[in-house]
Motif scaffolding. Structure first.
Motif, PDB file in Angstrom:
ATOM      1  N   ILE A   1       0.836  -1.210   0.000  1.00 36.81           N
ATOM      2  CA  ILE A   1       0.000   0.000   0.000  1.00 36.81           C
ATOM      3  C   ILE A   1       0.870   1.260   0.000  1.00 36.81           C
ATOM      4  O   ILE A   1       0.814   2.081  -0.915  1.00 36.81           O
ATOM      5  CB  ILE A   1      -0.943  -0.006   1.219  1.00 36.81           C
ATOM      6  N   TYR A   2       1.705   1.415   1.013  1.00 37.90           N
ATOM      7  CA  TYR A   2       2.495   2.634   1.156  1.00 37.90           C
ATOM      8  C   TYR A   2       3.576   2.734   0.080  1.00 37.90           C
ATOM      9  O   TYR A   2       4.172   1.732  -0.326  1.00 37.90           O
ATOM     10  CB  TYR A   2       3.183   2.682   2.520  1.00 37.90           C
ATOM     11  N   ASP A   3       3.819   3.960  -0.364  1.00 32.07           N
ATOM     12  CA  ASP A   3       4.921   4.256  -1.291  1.00 32.07           C
ATOM     13  C   ASP A   3       4.816   3.472  -2.595  1.00 32.07           C
ATOM     14  O   ASP A   3       5.836   3.234  -3.262  1.00 32.07           O
ATOM     15  CB  ASP A   3       6.278   3.966  -0.637  1.00 32.07           C
ATOM     16  N   THR A   4       3.619   3.060  -2.961  1.00 35.73           N
ATOM     17  CA  THR A   4       3.438   2.321  -4.210  1.00 35.73           C
ATOM     18  C   THR A   4       2.828   3.222  -5.269  1.00 35.73           C
ATOM     19  O   THR A   4       2.329   4.314  -4.989  1.00 35.73           O
ATOM     20  CB  THR A   4       2.530   1.095  -4.017  1.00 35.73           C
ATOM     21  N   LYS A   5       2.843   2.720  -6.488  1.00 41.25           N
ATOM     22  CA  LYS A   5       2.151   3.360  -7.603  1.00 41.25           C
ATOM     23  C   LYS A   5       0.979   2.477  -8.008  1.00 41.25           C
ATOM     24  O   LYS A   5       1.032   1.251  -7.895  1.00 41.25           O
ATOM     25  CB  LYS A   5       3.091   3.549  -8.802  1.00 41.25           C
ATOM     26  N   GLY A   6      -0.066   3.100  -8.493  1.00 42.28           N
ATOM     27  CA  GLY A   6      -1.202   2.342  -8.979  1.00 42.28           C
ATOM     28  C   GLY A   6      -0.857   1.597 -10.259  1.00 42.28           C
ATOM     29  O   GLY A   6       0.189   1.815 -10.872  1.00 42.28           O
ATOM     30  N   ASP A   7      -1.759   0.740 -10.659  1.00 43.34           N
ATOM     31  CA  ASP A   7      -1.506  -0.129 -11.808  1.00 43.34           C
ATOM     32  C   ASP A   7      -2.208   0.382 -13.059  1.00 43.34           C
ATOM     33  O   ASP A   7      -3.433   0.420 -13.125  1.00 43.34           O
ATOM     34  CB  ASP A   7      -1.990  -1.546 -11.512  1.00 43.34           C
ATOM     35  N   SER A   8      -1.421   0.757 -14.053  1.00 48.01           N
ATOM     36  CA  SER A   8      -1.972   1.187 -15.351  1.00 48.01           C
ATOM     37  C   SER A   8      -1.581   0.215 -16.452  1.00 48.01           C
ATOM     38  O   SER A   8      -1.810   0.493 -17.626  1.00 48.01           O
ATOM     39  CB  SER A   8      -1.452   2.587 -15.699  1.00 48.01           C
ATOM     40  N   ALA A   9      -1.003  -0.934 -16.074  1.00 50.24           N
ATOM     41  CA  ALA A   9      -0.445  -1.845 -17.080  1.00 50.24           C
ATOM     42  C   ALA A   9      -1.084  -3.224 -17.072  1.00 50.24           C
ATOM     43  O   ALA A   9      -1.471  -3.744 -18.121  1.00 50.24           O
ATOM     44  CB  ALA A   9       1.067  -1.983 -16.864  1.00 50.24           C
ATOM     45  N   ILE A  10      -1.226  -3.837 -15.920  1.00 51.24           N
ATOM     46  CA  ILE A  10      -1.671  -5.225 -15.859  1.00 51.24           C
ATOM     47  C   ILE A  10      -3.190  -5.329 -15.983  1.00 51.24           C
ATOM     48  O   ILE A  10      -3.713  -6.131 -16.760  1.00 51.24           O
ATOM     49  CB  ILE A  10      -1.194  -5.889 -14.547  1.00 51.24           C
ATOM     50  N   GLY A  11      -3.901  -4.522 -15.203  1.00 53.16           N
ATOM     51  CA  GLY A  11      -5.358  -4.546 -15.243  1.00 53.16           C
ATOM     52  C   GLY A  11      -5.942  -5.506 -14.225  1.00 53.16           C
ATOM     53  O   GLY A  11      -5.374  -6.558 -13.949  1.00 53.16           O
ATOM     54  N   GLU A  12      -7.077  -5.151 -13.651  1.00 59.00           N
ATOM     55  CA  GLU A  12      -7.731  -5.998 -12.653  1.00 59.00           C
ATOM     56  C   GLU A  12      -8.121  -7.337 -13.266  1.00 59.00           C
ATOM     57  O   GLU A  12      -8.628  -7.392 -14.388  1.00 59.00           O
ATOM     58  CB  GLU A  12      -8.945  -5.284 -12.075  1.00 59.00           C
ATOM     59  N   GLN A  13      -7.904  -8.412 -12.507  1.00 58.95           N
ATOM     60  CA  GLN A  13      -8.189  -9.757 -12.994  1.00 58.95           C
ATOM     61  C   GLN A  13      -8.825 -10.576 -11.887  1.00 58.95           C
ATOM     62  O   GLN A  13      -8.215 -10.783 -10.840  1.00 58.95           O
ATOM     63  CB  GLN A  13      -6.898 -10.443 -13.466  1.00 58.95           C
ATOM     64  N   ASN A  14     -10.044 -11.025 -12.130  1.00 59.25           N
ATOM     65  CA  ASN A  14     -10.750 -11.837 -11.146  1.00 59.25           C
ATOM     66  C   ASN A  14     -10.702 -11.148  -9.781  1.00 59.25           C
ATOM     67  O   ASN A  14     -11.172 -10.029  -9.641  1.00 59.25           O
ATOM     68  CB  ASN A  14     -10.157 -13.245 -11.103  1.00 59.25           C
ATOM     69  N   ASN A  15     -10.105 -11.776  -8.781  1.00 55.59           N
ATOM     70  CA  ASN A  15     -10.038 -11.178  -7.455  1.00 55.59           C
ATOM     71  C   ASN A  15      -8.791 -10.318  -7.247  1.00 55.59           C
ATOM     72  O   ASN A  15      -8.575  -9.800  -6.158  1.00 55.59           O
ATOM     73  CB  ASN A  15     -10.063 -12.271  -6.376  1.00 55.59           C
ATOM     74  N   PHE A  16      -7.977 -10.164  -8.261  1.00 61.49           N
ATOM     75  CA  PHE A  16      -6.701  -9.471  -8.127  1.00 61.49           C
ATOM     76  C   PHE A  16      -6.771  -8.005  -8.536  1.00 61.49           C
ATOM     77  O   PHE A  16      -7.379  -7.643  -9.546  1.00 61.49           O
ATOM     78  CB  PHE A  16      -5.630 -10.136  -8.996  1.00 61.49           C
ATOM     79  N   VAL A  17      -6.110  -7.158  -7.729  1.00 64.29           N
ATOM     80  CA  VAL A  17      -5.710  -5.819  -8.152  1.00 64.29           C
ATOM     81  C   VAL A  17      -4.210  -5.719  -7.881  1.00 64.29           C
ATOM     82  O   VAL A  17      -3.641  -6.543  -7.154  1.00 64.29           O
ATOM     83  CB  VAL A  17      -6.481  -4.703  -7.421  1.00 64.29           C
ATOM     84  N   PHE A  18      -3.568  -4.678  -8.449  1.00 60.29           N
ATOM     85  CA  PHE A  18      -2.104  -4.637  -8.426  1.00 60.29           C
ATOM     86  C   PHE A  18      -1.587  -3.254  -8.034  1.00 60.29           C
ATOM     87  O   PHE A  18      -2.187  -2.233  -8.381  1.00 60.29           O
ATOM     88  CB  PHE A  18      -1.549  -5.018  -9.803  1.00 60.29           C
ATOM     89  N   THR A  19      -0.468  -3.267  -7.318  1.00 57.97           N
ATOM     90  CA  THR A  19       0.293  -2.047  -7.068  1.00 57.97           C
ATOM     91  C   THR A  19       1.747  -2.320  -7.432  1.00 57.97           C
ATOM     92  O   THR A  19       2.153  -3.474  -7.605  1.00 57.97           O
ATOM     93  CB  THR A  19       0.191  -1.590  -5.598  1.00 57.97           C
TER      94      THR A  19
END
Length: 480
Positions: free
Chosen positions: A383-401
């Motif tokens: 969570i902290y000091d991360t960037k959001g995800d503009s590349a992989i994309g949400e998949q099923n139950n997954f989100v990414f940082t």
């Protein structure tokens, strides 16, 4: 007040829950040019998780903050109780709440400790809402917590905003002052000569420029007090977006169509003064696109996709912004989903908890924060000091940082789901050579294979059936 007033109020709040004050994201964003402001903005984007508190005399009735005195025919402005049939009697009774407000259980150190343990890193406190009641010792009006009219004024902690800011500052929080630009108690905003018609100024400022200038000075002076007398400030969070230059009105937004007058309070002058006292201050002139909206603040909603500019979802832990006696709090699972949704889409979460008339939160709020804190202690690095995800994309139950050389794949469990599925796959993972795949909170490594941008993970049966923690699990993927 009579008991039936509380009952009616509960029904009112439940009816309005998340509808009452939707704020559309601004259409244009301008990055700050001041390097100190830009540095503060980057720091703010890294902390991710903050606390918002709406609190005022209205908590005694358990009604929506301020809006019941606004003469608009909307769900959240409807009056209830013994004075409902006469607006002016209701307004008088509402303003008289100042005399009975006595939150003797007020202990901001307790709030700061609970928020810190939950993993929150900044706070925004309501110094004044639209009704004009000041939770700080302003010299501009007697409609304030420290007035001799107020039961709490003799308490050593009567300057509530200062006490809150000091307590949270001691725990290294970034400090934000919520301030309402409109002031429905001010005779220079809702002039007593005319009855109020809606949320807007009730006279034409161009026709009565001396009165409008008096209101501008009043606003300037109150903000100057907050910026000069209340310690180090990081955020000036300005609400009430209908107080704005007429040229900035967006007629495609429903609530902005009622803005018929130019309500310019000279934001360049206010921001310059505020930053003279507080170098690097973030100014958040909500919904007014331009250089004084340093980050965008969608309300009770989360943008559907990644946004490339700084933003923050302000969302209630319960159903309402203000205190109601019987609050329905969101589950821990739901709140962790909200937090991970927001952060994966490049935003911050500002979670609102409303203190009650006694000066404390509901006990359930503390329990919820404790559970969130347990999750953050295990998974906070995703969570902290991360960037959001503009590349992989949400998949099923997954989100990414993301961090340099690291992808965090956050699997969000469904409500009641206690086992982590033993086989996972992540597509579109366009990174360099994968080096390690681990599960936060678990010492052993996962069994994995990476081929053609697809990562397949096999979770050991023991871990799958009894994973570390609850509600969401984080795979840490390092790569060259």
């Amino acid at each position: 007040m009579k008991k039936n007033f509380y009952c009616f109020s509960i029904f009112l709040l439940l009816a309005i829950s998340s509808f009452c004050q939707q704020h559309n994201a601004s259409k244009a964003y301008i990055y700050p040019k001041d390097s100190a402001v830009l540095n503060k903005l980057h720091r703010w984007q890294d902390v991710k998780f903050g606390l918002l508190m709406h609190w005022g005399t209205y908590s005694q009735w358990g009604v929506v903050e301020s809006w019941s005195i606004c003469p608009e025919d909307e769900g959240w402005t409807q009056r209830r109780g013994p004075y409902a049939d006469n607006y002016f009697e209701y307004l008088k009774a509402y303003e008289n709440l100042q005399t009975t407000f006595n939150p003797t259980n007020f202990n901001p150190d307790k709030w700061a400790a609970a928020a810190k343990d939950a993993g929150m890193k900044y706070v925004v406190f309501t110094t004044k809402h639209h009704d004009g009641f000041c939770m700080f010792d302003t010299k501009q009006t007697d409609y304030k917590i420290t007035s001799s009219k107020c039961s709490f004024s003799t308490n050593p902690k009567s300057n509530i905003a200062k006490e809150v800011f000091n307590a949270f500052r001691t725990d290294s929080f970034m400090i934000g002052a919520y301030f309402s630009k409109p002031d429905w108690n001010s005779n220079d905003y809702w002039w007593h000569y005319f009855p109020p018609k809606d949320r807007n100024v009730n006279y034409n400022p161009a026709k009565y420029p001396e009165r409008w200038n008096a209101f501008k000075n009043y606003t300037y002076n109150q903000i100057q007090e907050l910026m000069s007398d209340y310690g180090k400030m990081d955020i000036l969070w300005l609400d009430g977006g209908w107080v704005r230059p007429r040229k900035t009105v967006d007629s495609s937004v429903d609530w902005q169509r009622s803005i018929t007058y130019n309500q310019d309070i000279d934001m360049p002058k206010i921001a310059a003064m505020a930053r003279e006292h507080q170098p690097g201050l973030l100014v958040v002139d909500r919904t007014v696109s331009g250089e004084y909206e340093n980050y965008v603040t969608p309300e009770q909603s989360i943008p559907a996709t990644y946004l490339p500019y700084p933003w923050e979802s302000c969302i209630t832990m319960g159903d309402s912004w203000s205190y109601i006696p019987k609050e329905h709090f969101k589950s821990v699972n739901k709140l962790i989903h909200i937090l991970t949704d927001v952060v994966s889409r490049n935003g911050n979460l500002l979670l609102n908890i409303a203190p009650g008339p006694d000066g404390d939160w509901h006990a359930d709020a503390y329990d919820t924060l404790k559970a969130i804190g347990a999750w953050m202690q295990q998974n906070g690095e995703a969570i902290y000091d991360t960037k959001g995800d503009s590349a992989i994309g949400e998949q099923n139950n997954f989100v990414f940082t993301h961090k340099p050389g690291i992808v965090y794949a956050i699997y969000r469990a469904n409500e009641g789901e206690t086992a982590l599925p033993s086989v996972q796959s992540i597509d579109n993972l366009k990174v360099g050579k994968v080096k390690t795949v681990t599960l936060l909170g678990e010492k052993g490594r996962m069994i994995w294979r990476y081929d053609n941008n697809r990562l397949s993970i096999v979770v050991p049966q023991k871990v799958s059936s009894d994973p570390p923690g609850k509600n969401a699990w984080v795979f840490k993927i390092t790569y060259e």
